[in-house]
Design an enzyme around this catalytic site. Structure first.
Site, short mmCIF file in Angstrom:
data_model
loop_
_atom_site.label_atom_id
_atom_site.label_comp_id
_atom_site.label_asym_id
_atom_site.label_seq_id
_atom_site.Cartn_x
_atom_site.Cartn_y
_atom_site.Cartn_z
N CYS A 2 17.10 -60.02 17.37
CA CYS A 2 17.62 -59.99 16.01
C CYS A 2 16.44 -59.75 15.07
O CYS A 2 15.30 -59.96 15.45
CB CYS A 2 18.27 -61.32 15.65
SG CYS A 2 19.66 -61.73 16.70
N ARG A 27 15.91 -53.78 16.12
CA ARG A 27 15.90 -55.04 16.87
C ARG A 27 17.32 -55.55 17.16
O ARG A 27 17.52 -56.37 18.04
CB ARG A 27 15.16 -56.12 16.09
CG ARG A 27 13.73 -55.79 15.82
CD ARG A 27 13.11 -56.87 14.98
NE ARG A 27 12.99 -58.10 15.72
CZ ARG A 27 11.97 -58.43 16.49
NH1 ARG A 27 10.96 -57.60 16.61
NH2 ARG A 27 11.93 -59.57 17.13
N GLU A 482 12.60 -44.64 36.47
CA GLU A 482 12.45 -44.60 35.02
C GLU A 482 13.34 -43.51 34.40
O GLU A 482 14.00 -43.75 33.38
CB GLU A 482 10.96 -44.39 34.66
CG GLU A 482 10.66 -44.18 33.19
CD GLU A 482 11.14 -45.31 32.27
OE1 GLU A 482 11.55 -46.37 32.75
OE2 GLU A 482 11.14 -45.08 31.04
N HIS A 505 20.83 -43.43 54.45
CA HIS A 505 21.21 -44.74 55.01
C HIS A 505 22.42 -45.33 54.29
O HIS A 505 22.63 -46.54 54.31
CB HIS A 505 20.01 -45.70 54.98
CG HIS A 505 18.90 -45.22 55.85
ND1 HIS A 505 18.95 -45.24 57.22
CD2 HIS A 505 17.71 -44.63 55.54
CE1 HIS A 505 17.84 -44.73 57.72
NE2 HIS A 505 17.07 -44.35 56.71
#
Ligand code: M6R
Length: 609
Positions: A2, A27, A482, A505
Site C-alpha cells: 500500500c 504500490r 523469468e 517426462h
C-alpha cells in the site's frame, strides 16, 4: 503493497496528497482515499478502483484544508471496496488512520473493542487501529498511538490524525517503509521518496520501531517508547524525471530501454580502469573471510529469485563454491543448514520484501554473514545486511521488474569475479575475458532494443493464445522462468517454463497442434541437446520461436522463427537473452489491452508474508 502519503503545512493539502498518491500508485491500486481537516472537521473521501476514480470524486466535492493523509491500497484483509478503502476512522469520526502492512492480532483486538461498544463497518485490520487509538486517547495523540502500537503485532507503517489535535500528524514505522520529508513551514510523510520529491529533497528515513511527530514547523523523531532521536537529514540527489515516464507510453518500456545505462551504472567504477579486476570496496569481507566460505545460500522472491538462479551458476562456475538458491517464503521454514561459514546473499529490488527480510534475519540469527543485492539505498535489507552491493538501476516503478533484474545479474557477475580473483579459482586471463565481455553488454543491449520489430510481430501472434511454454537448458532454463513470469504477470496468458530435457517426462503430453513454444538456445555447449528437445516439440505440432546466438544457423532450421542474440561470454548470455522476452511480455500485454504497469492483483513491493 500500500502507499501512504501525508502533509502538514500552509498549502491546500488535497492536490499535494493526490500528486503523492500518483507517485505511489505502483504500490497498490485497487482503491484510494484521503482524509483532510476542513473547516467542518475531519473529512474522508475514498473509492474503490484506480486513483482516477477518487480524483474525479474530489473534483466534484473538494476537501479544503492544510493537513491530510492519503492512501493507495493493495487488499490483504477484505476485498477492494469503498468501505474497505483507507483512511479508516472510529465511531466518533475524530480519528483517521492510513496503514501499510498487516495487524496479525486484529481479530482479538476487534473482539475486545466490540465488547466495549465499538462498531465496525469494514473487513479490514486497519479499522481496528483507528478504534484502538480512539479507545486509548486521553488528550495526547502521541501517547495513544504509542500505547496502541504496543497492543498490535505484525508489520506496519501508519499515518494518524485526530480532530482533537489538528496541528499534529503522527507517523509510525514497524517493518513497513516510511520516510519523512522536511520542508520550510511544511512537512510530509510518504511510503517512498518519489511521493514527496516535488516538494523537498531533505528526508529522514525512519527505522523499525521509530515514530515521528510532524507539525508545520518541525519534526520530532522518537522511539515507540518515546525516547527522542537525533538524526542527520538525508539529501536525495536524484530527480523526479528519473521516476517519471519521460515520453515512453509505460514505465515498463522506459525501464527496459534504461537497461544499457543501468548496466553501465552498476558496473561503474567497480571494474579497474585496465579491465583486469573487479573492485568492490563496499564488500567488507577480508580475503580470509572469503576463503572461509563453505557454501552460499541465495534467497529472494519472484524475479529476484530468478536472478539468484543465474547467480548460483555464476558463483559455482567462477568460485567453485556450492550454492543453493531458495525462494524466500520457503527458506526459513525448511530449517536450512546455516553455519557461520555460510554466506547468505539476499536479493531484493525494493529491499523491503517481507519474506526476503525474514530470511535475512533468520540467516543472521544462525550466525551467517549476509550480503544484500538491492536497488534501494537505505532500505531495510540494505540496513540489516553486513555488506551491500547496490544495483544502480534507478527507481523502478512498473510492477514487472526489468532493469532491476538485469542489474542484479550484473551484480552477480561482479561478485562472482570478485570471489574468483580472491580465491584464485580462475586464471587472470579468464577473469580479464569475462570482464571484457561484461563491458560490451550495454551496447549489445542497445542493439537488441533496436531489433524489437520481430518481437512485436510475434507478440501479436501469442496474444491470441491461452497457453504456451518456454524451454531451455542450464542458464537458458533460468531465463525461461523469468520470461514466463514476465508474460504471465502482465499478459495474463498461462505459461510454463521447463528445463528442455524435462519436457518428455510428462509435460510433452500438453503439446498439441499450433501451441507456441519459446525455446532458448544460447548455451552453446548444450545446443545439440536443446535442438533434440525442440524436435520432440515440433513432432507433436508445437510452433517454436527460437532464441539463438548469432552464427548458430542450425537452430534456424529446427524452429519456425528465430531471433538472434549477439554473441557474448557463455556466463553472460542471460543478460542479453532476457531482453527480447521482456519486450515480448510488454507487447503481448499491450496487444491484449492490459494495464501494463499495474497488472491485476499485484503490487510492486510485497511487505506482507
Ligand atoms: O523488491 P523485490 O525484488 O524483493 O521483489 C520481489 C518480487 O516481488 C518481484 O521481483 C516480483 O516477482 C516482480 N513483480 C516480477 O516482475
Amino acid at each position: 503493497m500500500c502507499g501512504i502519503v501525508g502533509y502538514i503545512g500552509n498549502r491546500n493539502s488535497q492536490p499535494i496528497l493526490l500528486e503523492g498518491l500518483k507517485k505511489l500508485e505502483y504500490r497498490g491500486y485497487d482503491s484510494a482515499g484521503v482524509a483532510v481537516f476542513t473547516e467542518q472537521g475531519l473529512k474522508i473521501q475514498k473509492a474503490k478502483g484506480r486513483l482516477a476514480v477518487l480524483e474525479s470524486q474530489l473534483v466534484a466535492a473538494p476537501l479544503d484544508g492544510t493537513i491530510g493523509i492519503g492512501h493507495t491500497r493493495w487488499a490483504t484483509h477484505g476485498k477492494p471496496s469503498d468501505v474497505n478503502s483507507h483512511p479508516h476512522t472510529d465511531n466518533s469520526m475524530k480519528f483517521s488512520v492510513v496503514h501499510n502492512g498487516i495487524i496479525e492480532n486484529y481479530m482479538t483486538l476487534k473482539e475486545e473493542l466490540t465488547a466495549k461498544g465499538h462498531r465496525f463497518v469494514s473487513e479490514t485490520d486497519t479499522e481496528v487501529i483507528s478504534h484502538l487509538i480512539a479507545d486509548l486517547y486521553q488528550g495526547d495523540i502521541v501517547r495513544a498511538v504509542q500505547q496502541a502500537v504496543q497492543r498490535m503485532t505484525g508489520a506496519f507503517a501508519l499515518g494518524v490524525l485526530t480532530e482533537y489535535e489538528p496541528d499534529r500528524l503522527v507517523a509510525v514505522r514497524l517493518a513497513s517503509p516510511l520516510i519523512i520529508g522536511v520542508g520550510e513551514g511544511e512537512n510530509f510523510i510518504g511510503s517512498d521518496i518519489p511521493a514527496i520529491l516535488e516538494y523537498t529533497r531533505q528526508v529522514y528515513i525512519l527505522n523499525d520501531g521509530e515514530m515521528a511527530v510532524l507539525t508545520r514547523d518541525g519534526v520530532e523523531l522518537m522511539t515507540l517508547e518515546g525516547n527522542f532521536i537525533s538524526r542527520e537529514l538525508f539529501h536525495v540527489d536524484w530527480d523526479l524525471i528519473t521516476a517519471e515516464k519521460a515520453g515512453f507510453d509505460h514505465f515498463m518500456l522506459k525501464e527496459i530501454y534504461e537497461q544499457p545505462k543501468a548496466y553501465k551504472d552498476t558496473m561503474g567504477s567497480r571494474i579497474s580502469p585496465d579491465g583486469t579486476r573487479v573492485v568492490l570496496p563496499e564488500v567488507g569481507m577480508s580475503a580470509e573471510t572469503i576463503r572461509g566460505i563453505r557454501n552460499v545460500h541465495i534467497v529472494a522472491c519472484g524475479t529476484a529469485y530468478h536472478a539468484g538462479l543465474i547467480g548460483k551458476s555464476v558463483i559455482e562456475k567462477l568460485a567453485r563454491i556450492p550454492v543453493e538458491t531458495d525462494v524466500a517464503s520457503e527458506y526459513r521454514y525448511r530449517a536450512p543448514i546455516i553455519t557461520p561459514e555460510t554466506l547468505v546473499i539476499v536479493v531484493s529490488q525494493s529491499g523491503e520484501t517481507a519474506d526476503t527480510l525474514a530470511a535475512l534475519r533468520e540467516a543472521k540469527r544462525c550466525g551467517a554473514r549476509v550480503l544484500a543485492i538491492t536497488n534501494v539505498v537505505g532500505s531495510s535489507v540494505a540496513r540489516e545486511a553486513d555488506d551491500v552491493i547496490v544495483t544502480w538501476a534507478g527507481p523502478e516503478i512498473a510492477v514487472a521488474s526489468t532493469k532491476a533484474y538485469t542489474s542484479q545479474l550484473v551484480a552477480f557477475y561482479l561478485f562472482g569475479l570478485y570471489l574468483a580473483q580472491t580465491l584464485e579459482s580462475q586464471t587472470t586471463e579468464y577473469i580479464r575475458e569475462v570482464i571484457a565481455a561484461l563491458r560490451l553488454l550495454p551496447e549489445q543491449v542497445e542493439y537488441l532494443l533496436g531489433q524489437s520489430e520481430t518481437v512485436k510481430e510475434y507478440a501479436k501472434h501469442i496474444a491470441q493464445h491461452q497457453s504456451l511454454f518456454f524451454i531451455g537448458r542450464g542458464m537458458d532454463y533460468a531465463v525461461a522462468l523469468e520470461g514466463s513470469l514476465k508474460l504471465k504477470e502482465i499478459s495474463y496468458i498461462h505459461s510454463e517454463a521447463y528445463a528442455a530435457g524435462e519436457l518428455k517426462h510428462g509435460t510433452l503430453a500438453l503439446i498439441e497442434e499450433g501451441i507456441p513454444v519459446i525455446a532458448l538456445a544460447t548455451q552453446e555447449a548444450l545446443l545439440e541437446k536443446t535442438i533434440s528437445n525442440i524436435k520432440e516439440v515440433k513432432a507433436r505440432g508445437g510452433r517454436v520461436f527460437g532464441l539463438a546466438l548469432s552464427g548458430n544457423e542450425e537452430l534456424g532450421k529446427a524452429v519456425d522463427e528465430v531471433y538472434t542474440v549477439p554473441r557474448t561470454h557463455p556466463l553472460l548470455t542471460a543478460a542479453l537473452s532476457v531482453v527480447p522476452l521482456q519486450l515480448l511480455a510488454y507487447y503481448t500485454s499491450l496487444a491484449r489491452g492490459n494495464d501494463v504497469d499495474k497488472p491485476r492483483n499485484l503490487a510492486k513491493s510485497v511487505t506482507v508474508e
